[in-house]
Design a protein around this motif. Structure first.
Motif, PDB file in Angstrom:
ATOM      1  N   GLY A   6      18.402  64.860  -3.179  1.00 48.19           N
ATOM      2  CA  GLY A   6      19.246  64.571  -4.332  1.00 48.19           C
ATOM      3  C   GLY A   6      20.713  64.888  -4.129  1.00 48.19           C
ATOM      4  N   SER A   7      21.076  65.522  -3.013  1.00 49.40           N
ATOM      5  CA  SER A   7      22.485  65.816  -2.795  1.00 49.40           C
ATOM      6  C   SER A   7      23.208  64.565  -2.280  1.00 49.40           C
ATOM      7  CB  SER A   7      22.644  66.961  -1.798  1.00 49.40           C
ATOM      8  OG  SER A   7      22.141  66.603  -0.540  1.00 49.40           O
ATOM      9  N   VAL A   8      24.523  64.605  -2.334  1.00 48.55           N
ATOM     10  CA  VAL A   8      25.347  63.455  -1.969  1.00 48.55           C
ATOM     11  C   VAL A   8      26.096  63.750  -0.672  1.00 48.55           C
ATOM     12  CG1 VAL A   8      27.300  62.024  -2.715  1.00 48.55           C
ATOM     13  CG2 VAL A   8      25.634  62.829  -4.384  1.00 48.55           C
ATOM     14  N   VAL A   9      26.099  62.775   0.213  1.00 43.36           N
ATOM     15  CA  VAL A   9      26.864  62.877   1.459  1.00 43.36           C
ATOM     16  C   VAL A   9      27.818  61.699   1.499  1.00 43.36           C
ATOM     17  CG1 VAL A   9      26.724  62.877   3.968  1.00 43.36           C
ATOM     18  CG2 VAL A   9      24.927  63.986   2.633  1.00 43.36           C
ATOM     19  N   THR A  10      29.110  61.972   1.626  1.00 49.15           N
ATOM     20  CA  THR A  10      30.090  60.888   1.689  1.00 49.15           C
ATOM     21  C   THR A  10      30.299  60.480   3.146  1.00 49.15           C
ATOM     22  OG1 THR A  10      31.911  62.437   1.789  1.00 49.15           O
ATOM     23  CG2 THR A  10      31.300  61.630  -0.385  1.00 49.15           C
ATOM     24  N   PRO A  11      30.369  59.185   3.413  1.00 49.40           N
ATOM     25  CA  PRO A  11      30.497  58.705   4.789  1.00 49.40           C
ATOM     26  C   PRO A  11      31.932  58.643   5.300  1.00 49.40           C
ATOM     27  CG  PRO A  11      30.162  56.870   3.321  1.00 49.40           C
ATOM     28  CD  PRO A  11      30.094  58.116   2.473  1.00 49.40           C
ATOM     29  N   SER A  12      32.885  59.308   4.644  1.00 46.62           N
ATOM     30  CA  SER A  12      34.284  59.201   5.064  1.00 46.62           C
ATOM     31  C   SER A  12      34.505  59.751   6.473  1.00 46.62           C
ATOM     32  CB  SER A  12      35.206  59.905   4.065  1.00 46.62           C
ATOM     33  OG  SER A  12      34.828  61.259   3.934  1.00 46.62           O
ATOM     34  N   GLY A  13      33.808  60.809   6.854  1.00 47.37           N
ATOM     35  CA  GLY A  13      33.934  61.337   8.215  1.00 47.37           C
ATOM     36  C   GLY A  13      33.440  60.338   9.242  1.00 47.37           C
ATOM     37  N   PHE A  14      32.349  59.662   8.916  1.00 47.15           N
ATOM     38  CA  PHE A  14      31.812  58.624   9.784  1.00 47.15           C
ATOM     39  C   PHE A  14      32.821  57.486   9.930  1.00 47.15           C
ATOM     40  CE2 PHE A  14      29.324  54.642  10.121  1.00 47.15           C
ATOM     41  CZ  PHE A  14      28.762  54.847  11.370  1.00 47.15           C
ATOM     42  N   LEU A  15      33.395  57.047   8.818  1.00 48.28           N
ATOM     43  CA  LEU A  15      34.379  55.971   8.854  1.00 48.28           C
ATOM     44  C   LEU A  15      35.599  56.381   9.678  1.00 48.28           C
ATOM     45  CD1 LEU A  15      35.253  53.168   7.987  1.00 48.28           C
ATOM     46  CD2 LEU A  15      36.136  54.168   5.873  1.00 48.28           C
ATOM     47  N   ASP A  16      36.021  57.633   9.567  1.00 42.93           N
ATOM     48  CA  ASP A  16      37.155  58.112  10.371  1.00 42.93           C
ATOM     49  C   ASP A  16      36.848  58.011  11.866  1.00 42.93           C
ATOM     50  OD1 ASP A  16      38.610  58.656   8.087  1.00 42.93           O
ATOM     51  OD2 ASP A  16      38.092  60.805   8.069  1.00 42.93           O
ATOM     52  N   LYS A  17      35.644  58.376  12.270  1.00 40.67           N
ATOM     53  CA  LYS A  17      35.247  58.279  13.687  1.00 40.67           C
ATOM     54  C   LYS A  17      35.199  56.823  14.138  1.00 40.67           C
ATOM     55  CE  LYS A  17      34.534  62.626  14.567  1.00 40.67           C
ATOM     56  NZ  LYS A  17      35.405  63.380  15.444  1.00 40.67           N
ATOM     57  N   VAL A  18      34.709  55.940  13.276  1.00 37.63           N
ATOM     58  CA  VAL A  18      34.656  54.514  13.608  1.00 37.63           C
ATOM     59  C   VAL A  18      36.067  53.980  13.806  1.00 37.63           C
ATOM     60  CG1 VAL A  18      34.100  52.232  12.660  1.00 37.63           C
ATOM     61  CG2 VAL A  18      32.425  54.076  12.526  1.00 37.63           C
ATOM     62  N   LYS A  19      36.990  54.348  12.915  1.00 33.61           N
ATOM     63  CA  LYS A  19      38.373  53.883  13.032  1.00 33.61           C
ATOM     64  C   LYS A  19      39.044  54.407  14.295  1.00 33.61           C
ATOM     65  CE  LYS A  19      39.513  55.110   8.784  1.00 33.61           C
ATOM     66  NZ  LYS A  19      40.227  55.316   7.508  1.00 33.61           N
ATOM     67  N   GLN A  20      38.651  55.590  14.762  1.00 31.88           N
ATOM     68  CA  GLN A  20      39.210  56.117  16.008  1.00 31.88           C
ATOM     69  C   GLN A  20      38.798  55.268  17.201  1.00 31.88           C
ATOM     70  OE1 GLN A  20      38.027  60.219  16.390  1.00 31.88           O
ATOM     71  NE2 GLN A  20      39.264  60.886  14.651  1.00 31.88           N
ATOM     72  N   LYS A  21      37.593  54.734  17.175  1.00 38.23           N
ATOM     73  CA  LYS A  21      37.098  53.894  18.271  1.00 38.23           C
ATOM     74  C   LYS A  21      37.714  52.501  18.243  1.00 38.23           C
ATOM     75  CE  LYS A  21      34.190  56.108  20.851  1.00 38.23           C
ATOM     76  NZ  LYS A  21      34.407  56.218  22.273  1.00 38.23           N
ATOM     77  N   ASP A  22      37.915  51.943  17.045  1.00 37.58           N
ATOM     78  CA  ASP A  22      38.469  50.597  16.917  1.00 37.58           C
ATOM     79  C   ASP A  22      39.159  50.488  15.559  1.00 37.58           C
ATOM     80  OD1 ASP A  22      39.034  47.871  16.790  1.00 37.58           O
ATOM     81  OD2 ASP A  22      37.140  47.300  17.719  1.00 37.58           O
ATOM     82  N   ARG A  23      40.461  50.312  15.591  1.00 35.15           N
ATOM     83  CA  ARG A  23      41.269  50.311  14.363  1.00 35.15           C
ATOM     84  C   ARG A  23      40.947  49.154  13.422  1.00 35.15           C
ATOM     85  NH1 ARG A  23      46.137  53.726  15.175  1.00 35.15           N
ATOM     86  NH2 ARG A  23      46.620  52.966  13.116  1.00 35.15           N
ATOM     87  N   LYS A  24      40.310  48.111  13.918  1.00 33.26           N
ATOM     88  CA  LYS A  24      40.055  46.959  13.051  1.00 33.26           C
ATOM     89  C   LYS A  24      39.109  47.294  11.899  1.00 33.26           C
ATOM     90  CE  LYS A  24      36.212  44.508  15.190  1.00 33.26           C
ATOM     91  NZ  LYS A  24      35.854  43.263  15.843  1.00 33.26           N
TER      92      LYS A  24
END
Length: 136
Positions: free
Chosen positions: A11-29
Motif C-alpha cells: 500500500g505504500s507509494v514509490v515515485t519513479p522520478s529517480g528512475f526517470l533521472d537515471k534514464v535521462k542520464q543515459k539518453d537525453r531524449k
C-alpha cells in the motif's frame, strides 16, 4: 526504484522520478514532457540493462563471418554461440532469441538460413487493419 518497490510495505507509494533521472542520464531524449513510443522505450531499457548485466564485460571477440555450414540446427547453434560471445546477460536469457529466416534457390533448391538476434518482436494485432475493425 526496483529496490524501493521490493522493500516497500503493502500500500505504500514509490515515485519513479529517480528512475526517470537515471534514464535521462543515459539518453537525453527521454527527458521533458514529450510523448514517446513505449516499444522504443522498452528496446532502450532492455539494451541498457543488457549492457550493465553483460557477463562478457570487457572481453569482446573480434568480428567474424559465420561458416553457415551443417544442418539448420548446427547453424542456429553457431549463431547463438557467436551472439552470446558478445551479449550474455540475464536480459538475453529472459527476452532474447534468434529470428530464423530462409531463402531457397529456385535453380538448385539450396536453402540459406539467417539467424537474427532479438530482444523484442513486433507482432501485428489481428483485427487492427485499415478498416478499423475491432480486435478479436
Amino acid at each position: 526504484l526496483v529496490r524501493k518497490v521490493l522493500r516497500s510495505e503493502h500500500g505504500s507509494v514509490v515515485t519513479p522520478s529517480g528512475f526517470l533521472d537515471k534514464v535521462k542520464q543515459k539518453d537525453r531524449k527521454w527527458g521533458g514532457m514529450r510523448q514517446h513510443d513505449s516499444q522504443e522505450f522498452l528496446q532502450f531499457l532492455l539494451n541498457v540493462l543488457r549492457e550493465q548485466c553483460n557477463r562478457n564485460a570487457g572481453s569482446k571477440p573480434k568480428y567474424k563471418e559465420l561458416e553457415g555450414k551443417g544442418t539448420r540446427d548446427d547453424q542456429a547453434d553457431e549463431a547463438l554461440r557467436y551472439y552470446n560471445s558478445w551479449h550474455d546477460s540475464i536480459i538475453d536469457d529472459i527476452f532474447g532469441g534468434l529470428l530464423e529466416s530462409s531463402i531457397t534457390c529456385d535453380n538448385c533448391g539450396h536453402i540459406s538460413f539467417c539467424f537474427d538476434p532479438f530482444l523484442d518482436l513486433s507482432l501485428p494485432v489481428p483485427g487492427s487493419g485499415a478498416d478499423g475493425g475491432p480486435v478479436r
